[in-house]
Write a protein that holds these residues in place. Sequence first.
Motif, mmCIF file in Angstrom:
data_model
loop_
_atom_site.group_PDB
_atom_site.id
_atom_site.type_symbol
_atom_site.label_atom_id
_atom_site.label_comp_id
_atom_site.label_asym_id
_atom_site.label_seq_id
_atom_site.Cartn_x
_atom_site.Cartn_y
_atom_site.Cartn_z
ATOM 1 N N ASN A 188 1.334 -1.649 8.567
ATOM 2 C CA ASN A 188 1.470 -2.814 7.704
ATOM 3 C C ASN A 188 0.788 -2.537 6.364
ATOM 4 O OD1 ASN A 188 2.195 -5.411 6.908
ATOM 5 N ND2 ASN A 188 0.363 -6.346 7.781
ATOM 6 N N MET A 189 1.325 -3.131 5.304
ATOM 7 C CA MET A 189 0.743 -3.018 3.968
ATOM 8 C C MET A 189 0.943 -4.357 3.259
ATOM 9 S SD MET A 189 2.495 0.618 2.902
ATOM 10 C CE MET A 189 1.206 1.313 1.920
ATOM 11 N N VAL A 190 -0.111 -4.819 2.591
ATOM 12 C CA VAL A 190 -0.027 -6.091 1.874
ATOM 13 C C VAL A 190 -0.544 -5.870 0.458
ATOM 14 C CG1 VAL A 190 -0.691 -8.516 1.837
ATOM 15 C CG2 VAL A 190 -0.444 -7.329 4.028
ATOM 16 N N GLU A 191 0.222 -6.341 -0.532
ATOM 17 C CA GLU A 191 -0.175 -6.183 -1.927
ATOM 18 C C GLU A 191 -1.116 -7.314 -2.352
ATOM 19 O OE1 GLU A 191 -0.440 -4.584 -5.751
ATOM 20 O OE2 GLU A 191 0.303 -3.711 -3.883
ATOM 21 N N LYS A 192 -2.330 -6.939 -2.723
ATOM 22 C CA LYS A 192 -3.341 -7.849 -3.282
ATOM 23 C C LYS A 192 -3.532 -9.124 -2.451
ATOM 24 C CE LYS A 192 -2.598 -6.088 -7.956
ATOM 25 N NZ LYS A 192 -2.195 -6.369 -9.350
ATOM 26 N N PRO A 193 -3.849 -8.958 -1.167
ATOM 27 C CA PRO A 193 -4.062 -10.157 -0.336
ATOM 28 C C PRO A 193 -5.411 -10.810 -0.638
ATOM 29 C CG PRO A 193 -4.608 -8.210 0.919
ATOM 30 C CD PRO A 193 -4.068 -7.719 -0.411
ATOM 31 N N GLU A 194 -5.492 -12.101 -0.439
ATOM 32 C CA GLU A 194 -6.787 -12.767 -0.482
ATOM 33 C C GLU A 194 -7.625 -12.270 0.689
ATOM 34 O OE1 GLU A 194 -7.896 -14.611 -2.950
ATOM 35 O OE2 GLU A 194 -5.973 -14.217 -3.925
ATOM 36 N N GLY A 224 8.105 -8.733 -6.191
ATOM 37 C CA GLY A 224 7.148 -9.425 -5.329
ATOM 38 C C GLY A 224 6.109 -10.155 -6.155
ATOM 39 N N LYS A 225 4.849 -9.942 -5.802
ATOM 40 C CA LYS A 225 3.752 -10.638 -6.461
ATOM 41 C C LYS A 225 3.776 -10.374 -7.960
ATOM 42 C CE LYS A 225 -0.844 -12.071 -5.220
ATOM 43 N NZ LYS A 225 -1.824 -12.053 -4.126
ATOM 44 N N GLN A 230 6.855 -3.791 -6.443
ATOM 45 C CA GLN A 230 5.626 -3.177 -5.939
ATOM 46 C C GLN A 230 5.934 -1.947 -5.089
ATOM 47 O OE1 GLN A 230 2.880 -4.195 -7.090
ATOM 48 N NE2 GLN A 230 3.270 -6.281 -7.780
ATOM 49 N N ILE A 231 5.238 -0.866 -5.349
ATOM 50 C CA ILE A 231 5.387 0.329 -4.509
ATOM 51 C C ILE A 231 4.929 0.038 -3.080
ATOM 52 C CG2 ILE A 231 3.129 1.279 -5.151
ATOM 53 C CD1 ILE A 231 6.378 3.240 -4.340
ATOM 54 N N THR A 232 3.985 -0.875 -2.928
ATOM 55 C CA THR A 232 3.507 -1.255 -1.593
ATOM 56 C C THR A 232 4.649 -1.801 -0.743
ATOM 57 O OG1 THR A 232 1.391 -1.837 -2.591
ATOM 58 C CG2 THR A 232 1.772 -2.605 -0.354
ATOM 59 N N ASP A 233 5.501 -2.645 -1.341
ATOM 60 C CA ASP A 233 6.627 -3.218 -0.588
ATOM 61 C C ASP A 233 7.612 -2.128 -0.163
ATOM 62 O OD1 ASP A 233 5.534 -5.739 -0.935
ATOM 63 O OD2 ASP A 233 6.710 -6.175 -2.729
#
Length: 275
Positions: A188-194, A224-225, A230-233
Amino acid sequence: MQKIKKCLFPAAGYGTRFLPATKAIPKEMLPVLTKPLLQYGVEEAIEAGLETMAIVTGRGKRAIEDHFDISYELEHQIKDTSKESYLTEIRKVINGCTFSYTRQIEMKGLGHAILTGETLIGQEPFAVVLADDLCDNNDDGVLSQMVKLYEEYECSIVAVEEIDPEQSNKYGVIDGNFIDDTLVRVTNMVEKPEPQDAPSNLAIIGRYILTPDIFDILRETKPGKGGEIQITDALLTQAKQGKVLAYKFQGKRFDCGSVDGFVEATNYFYKKGKR
């Protein structure tokens, strides 16, 4: 296995955190001591055995091309003087690899910048270095470590480091299954999560090895965000197929995209040069 020969440098951003200095000077050309950030990244790529530096630039970035070129006037002025030695390192860089450039017309995120570089990369695996993240290691550089891993696993690899959980909203954050103490199979990968939403405390920093199928994935990746690609997505699509590793690298990393990190890096390399 295709050998990694090319390194992509996304260098089209505005560097707004360093205004007004970056109004006329590309942020990648800000010097840590006597070398611009981008040169540190290129030297790391050369050390890893890469031969072609593919740089994605934008408006106002002409200084990058000029830096990695011969200045006949300057060389003539300092020839046979004590100052001639100051150009030894950059001459070695210029002679040690090939540079190619393309422009990112619109700033649509790191994923878009990497996709813009497809014309320079082609259908082969490649490295990505974000010059903002200045890395140092007394032995193998971070990119050298990652290239060796690619030769073993032949999949996309991201460099990660442990962060303060409160800083998670500044990074892409990974989760996965540890293969050993330094290597994680990403799930799993999440871009800039809280902080409360972060899947771990392992954050992606500016070093990647990517397989060429990433370009097709990026073409299908929706913004995305922040409305950015985003490369993360895109990497998450690969991760769901078990094709992404995260590597806890050996070395020290400085966030030179921030003033605090830039000052820390300057002090570190100054002291290191005095040893």
